[in-house]
Design a protein around this motif. Sequence first.
Motif, PDB file in Angstrom:
ATOM      1  N   LEU A 207     -12.931  -9.057  -1.782  1.00 29.12           N
ATOM      2  CA  LEU A 207     -12.005  -8.320  -0.925  1.00 29.12           C
ATOM      3  C   LEU A 207     -10.796  -7.825  -1.720  1.00 29.12           C
ATOM      4  CD1 LEU A 207     -12.312 -10.508   2.297  1.00 29.12           C
ATOM      5  CD2 LEU A 207     -13.526  -8.393   1.685  1.00 29.12           C
ATOM      6  N   PHE A 208      -9.741  -7.449  -0.998  1.00 29.62           N
ATOM      7  CA  PHE A 208      -8.767  -6.513  -1.556  1.00 29.62           C
ATOM      8  C   PHE A 208      -7.377  -7.111  -1.758  1.00 29.62           C
ATOM      9  CE2 PHE A 208     -11.954  -4.527   1.104  1.00 29.62           C
ATOM     10  CZ  PHE A 208     -12.559  -3.671   0.194  1.00 29.62           C
ATOM     11  N   ARG A 209      -6.632  -6.454  -2.616  1.00 32.01           N
ATOM     12  CA  ARG A 209      -5.235  -6.842  -2.868  1.00 32.01           C
ATOM     13  C   ARG A 209      -4.304  -6.360  -1.762  1.00 32.01           C
ATOM     14  NH1 ARG A 209      -4.639  -5.016  -8.391  1.00 32.01           N
ATOM     15  NH2 ARG A 209      -6.905  -5.125  -8.310  1.00 32.01           N
ATOM     16  N   TYR A 210      -4.795  -5.481  -0.900  1.00 29.04           N
ATOM     17  CA  TYR A 210      -3.977  -4.924   0.175  1.00 29.04           C
ATOM     18  C   TYR A 210      -4.362  -5.526   1.523  1.00 29.04           C
ATOM     19  CZ  TYR A 210      -3.234  -1.251  -3.330  1.00 29.04           C
ATOM     20  OH  TYR A 210      -2.948  -0.566  -4.479  1.00 29.04           O
ATOM     21  N   ASP A 211      -3.376  -5.696   2.388  1.00 34.37           N
ATOM     22  CA  ASP A 211      -3.648  -6.029   3.784  1.00 34.37           C
ATOM     23  C   ASP A 211      -4.080  -4.771   4.523  1.00 34.37           C
ATOM     24  OD1 ASP A 211      -2.907  -8.711   3.497  1.00 34.37           O
ATOM     25  OD2 ASP A 211      -0.798  -8.274   3.886  1.00 34.37           O
ATOM     26  N   GLY A 212      -4.794  -4.976   5.619  1.00 29.98           N
ATOM     27  CA  GLY A 212      -5.104  -3.869   6.512  1.00 29.98           C
ATOM     28  C   GLY A 212      -6.197  -2.927   6.052  1.00 29.98           C
ATOM     29  N   VAL A 213      -7.012  -3.336   5.077  1.00 29.21           N
ATOM     30  CA  VAL A 213      -8.108  -2.473   4.635  1.00 29.21           C
ATOM     31  C   VAL A 213      -9.196  -2.464   5.707  1.00 29.21           C
ATOM     32  CG1 VAL A 213      -9.904  -2.083   2.908  1.00 29.21           C
ATOM     33  CG2 VAL A 213      -7.633  -2.882   2.207  1.00 29.21           C
ATOM     34  N   LEU A 214      -9.585  -1.268   6.131  1.00 30.71           N
ATOM     35  CA  LEU A 214     -10.597  -1.101   7.173  1.00 30.71           C
ATOM     36  C   LEU A 214     -11.859  -0.480   6.583  1.00 30.71           C
ATOM     37  CD1 LEU A 214      -8.314   0.315  10.016  1.00 30.71           C
ATOM     38  CD2 LEU A 214      -8.975  -2.076   9.608  1.00 30.71           C
ATOM     39  N   LEU A 215     -12.934  -0.534   7.352  1.00 26.48           N
ATOM     40  CA  LEU A 215     -14.195   0.038   6.885  1.00 26.48           C
ATOM     41  C   LEU A 215     -14.053   1.524   6.589  1.00 26.48           C
ATOM     42  CD1 LEU A 215     -16.766  -1.760   9.223  1.00 26.48           C
ATOM     43  CD2 LEU A 215     -15.980  -2.429   6.934  1.00 26.48           C
ATOM     44  N   GLU A 216     -13.191   2.212   7.355  1.00 27.71           N
ATOM     45  CA  GLU A 216     -12.990   3.643   7.111  1.00 27.71           C
ATOM     46  C   GLU A 216     -12.396   3.889   5.722  1.00 27.71           C
ATOM     47  OE1 GLU A 216     -10.943   2.831  10.795  1.00 27.71           O
ATOM     48  OE2 GLU A 216     -12.822   1.843  10.211  1.00 27.71           O
ATOM     49  N   HIS A 217     -11.537   2.961   5.260  1.00 28.81           N
ATOM     50  CA  HIS A 217     -10.967   3.104   3.928  1.00 28.81           C
ATOM     51  C   HIS A 217     -12.043   2.959   2.860  1.00 28.81           C
ATOM     52  CE1 HIS A 217      -7.162   1.560   6.053  1.00 28.81           C
ATOM     53  NE2 HIS A 217      -7.055   2.871   5.910  1.00 28.81           N
TER      54      HIS A 217
ATOM     55  N   LYS B 154      -4.771   3.634 -10.525  1.00 30.86           N
ATOM     56  CA  LYS B 154      -3.429   4.019 -10.079  1.00 30.86           C
ATOM     57  C   LYS B 154      -3.397   4.335  -8.587  1.00 30.86           C
ATOM     58  CE  LYS B 154      -1.700   5.767 -14.519  1.00 30.86           C
ATOM     59  NZ  LYS B 154      -2.810   5.263 -15.339  1.00 30.86           N
ATOM     60  N   ALA B 155      -4.397   5.063  -8.102  1.00 34.17           N
ATOM     61  CA  ALA B 155      -4.443   5.458  -6.701  1.00 34.17           C
ATOM     62  C   ALA B 155      -4.956   4.304  -5.832  1.00 34.17           C
ATOM     63  CB  ALA B 155      -5.337   6.690  -6.524  1.00 34.17           C
ATOM     64  N   TYR B 156      -4.604   4.365  -4.550  1.00 29.53           N
ATOM     65  CA  TYR B 156      -5.016   3.337  -3.588  1.00 29.53           C
ATOM     66  C   TYR B 156      -6.528   3.149  -3.597  1.00 29.53           C
ATOM     67  CZ  TYR B 156      -5.655   1.187   1.059  1.00 29.53           C
ATOM     68  OH  TYR B 156      -6.008   0.375   2.093  1.00 29.53           O
ATOM     69  N   GLU B 157      -7.282   4.265  -3.546  1.00 34.91           N
ATOM     70  CA  GLU B 157      -8.740   4.184  -3.505  1.00 34.91           C
ATOM     71  C   GLU B 157      -9.302   3.596  -4.789  1.00 34.91           C
ATOM     72  OE1 GLU B 157      -7.009   6.852  -2.801  1.00 34.91           O
ATOM     73  OE2 GLU B 157      -7.383   7.235  -0.657  1.00 34.91           O
ATOM     74  N   GLU B 158      -8.629   3.837  -5.921  1.00 35.35           N
ATOM     75  CA  GLU B 158      -9.103   3.264  -7.187  1.00 35.35           C
ATOM     76  C   GLU B 158      -8.952   1.749  -7.200  1.00 35.35           C
ATOM     77  OE1 GLU B 158      -8.404   6.850 -10.410  1.00 35.35           O
ATOM     78  OE2 GLU B 158      -6.732   5.482 -10.000  1.00 35.35           O
ATOM     79  N   PHE B 159      -7.859   1.251  -6.652  1.00 29.13           N
ATOM     80  CA  PHE B 159      -7.688  -0.194  -6.574  1.00 29.13           C
ATOM     81  C   PHE B 159      -8.704  -0.814  -5.610  1.00 29.13           C
ATOM     82  CE2 PHE B 159      -3.417   0.534  -8.405  1.00 29.13           C
ATOM     83  CZ  PHE B 159      -3.442  -0.446  -9.381  1.00 29.13           C
ATOM     84  N   LEU B 160      -9.013  -0.123  -4.518  1.00 27.79           N
ATOM     85  CA  LEU B 160     -10.040  -0.624  -3.607  1.00 27.79           C
ATOM     86  C   LEU B 160     -11.375  -0.756  -4.337  1.00 27.79           C
ATOM     87  CD1 LEU B 160      -9.443   1.299  -0.234  1.00 27.79           C
ATOM     88  CD2 LEU B 160      -8.531  -0.919  -0.963  1.00 27.79           C
ATOM     89  N   LEU B 161     -11.709   0.244  -5.147  1.00 26.70           N
ATOM     90  CA  LEU B 161     -12.963   0.216  -5.889  1.00 26.70           C
ATOM     91  C   LEU B 161     -12.981  -0.935  -6.891  1.00 26.70           C
ATOM     92  CD1 LEU B 161     -15.682   1.443  -6.658  1.00 26.70           C
ATOM     93  CD2 LEU B 161     -14.462   3.038  -8.153  1.00 26.70           C
ATOM     94  N   VAL B 162     -11.893  -1.113  -7.624  1.00 30.80           N
ATOM     95  CA  VAL B 162     -11.813  -2.218  -8.586  1.00 30.80           C
ATOM     96  C   VAL B 162     -11.998  -3.557  -7.880  1.00 30.80           C
ATOM     97  CG1 VAL B 162     -10.245  -3.464 -10.144  1.00 30.80           C
ATOM     98  CG2 VAL B 162     -10.429  -0.976 -10.271  1.00 30.80           C
ATOM     99  N   ASP B 163     -11.356  -3.732  -6.742  1.00 31.56           N
ATOM    100  CA  ASP B 163     -11.468  -5.000  -6.017  1.00 31.56           C
ATOM    101  C   ASP B 163     -12.876  -5.229  -5.495  1.00 31.56           C
ATOM    102  OD1 ASP B 163      -8.800  -5.407  -6.509  1.00 31.56           O
ATOM    103  OD2 ASP B 163      -8.125  -4.720  -4.540  1.00 31.56           O
ATOM    104  N   LEU B 164     -13.517  -4.188  -4.988  1.00 29.48           N
ATOM    105  CA  LEU B 164     -14.895  -4.316  -4.508  1.00 29.48           C
ATOM    106  C   LEU B 164     -15.837  -4.791  -5.610  1.00 29.48           C
ATOM    107  CD1 LEU B 164     -15.411  -1.180  -2.245  1.00 29.48           C
ATOM    108  CD2 LEU B 164     -15.817  -3.546  -1.559  1.00 29.48           C
ATOM    109  N   LEU B 165     -15.553  -4.384  -6.844  1.00 23.46           N
ATOM    110  CA  LEU B 165     -16.460  -4.661  -7.958  1.00 23.46           C
ATOM    111  C   LEU B 165     -16.040  -5.845  -8.829  1.00 23.46           C
ATOM    112  CD1 LEU B 165     -17.196  -1.003  -9.150  1.00 23.46           C
ATOM    113  CD2 LEU B 165     -18.565  -2.433  -7.631  1.00 23.46           C
ATOM    114  N   TRP B 166     -14.772  -6.324  -8.696  1.00 15.26           N
ATOM    115  CA  TRP B 166     -14.298  -7.316  -9.656  1.00 15.26           C
ATOM    116  C   TRP B 166     -13.556  -8.512  -9.065  1.00 15.26           C
ATOM    117  CZ3 TRP B 166     -15.978  -7.676 -14.433  1.00 15.26           C
ATOM    118  CH2 TRP B 166     -16.535  -6.546 -15.029  1.00 15.26           C
TER     119      TRP B 166
END
Length: 262
Positions: free
Chosen positions: A25-35, A50-62
Amino acid sequence: FQDVFSQLPLATIVDEFAIVLHAGLFRYDGVLLEHIKGIPVVEECPEDPKAYEEFLLVDLLWSDPRPQKGRGAGPRGPFCIEFGPDVTQQFLEDNHLKLVIRSHEVPSTLRGYEVLHAGKLWTIFSASNYCGTCGNYGGVVVFTPDKKHTFHEHLAPPLDVFARWEETGEAPQIRKEITQRQAHEEVLKQIRTKACERRQDLYWYWKRCDRQGTGCVSLLEWKRAMTAILKLNIPWDKYQKDLVYTDANGNVNYVSFVDNFK
């Protein structure tokens, strides 16, 4: 193959009750399936997000789970995190789900699965005898239409056992061939071999972290270097005590560690 792989989904929802993803899961609160659905398709995971979506991707994979609440830095690299049971609970509530299923690391028990975060997060690791030396079971989970489940495990022996099997025509007694201690020693041997080969790279990684010139780094920094430099995806907490000593402050003398491999 790479083109096809880059088109695979980052996560899957099973019957509106479980999410299946690679790491966590993610470093951010409030992440939804739409994100998650909004993460752009890319061929490689960004090394400098750097971007929000890039951090989401890193967290999903690492990212990886941890027993403590909250979030913290993970041992896999500078942008990797660990997350606690409260993070899992909140994500499930926010997205009206019941379960997170992930993989990404050999379970600490060397079984094919591990149940964490009060049963709300499962690690399912299908690669038996990871890297040919770990001696771990592989596992899968099977759901029935009424959402009941069963775990199934398997164990692949090392190649030398397969060779004896082929020579004799008899199936080996796998559980007798690989004990947990044998597997543990094999992994330690692999770690030491790789550490010897990359000792200079390890030293300079820790040297950059050691801004006060003490010859010591934190245990977390030690794990990060071992993961990044040796490229070994293993549960370091299981092997660390056989490799290094920590002082009263929980720090590792990296100079002594590297000197052991001269």
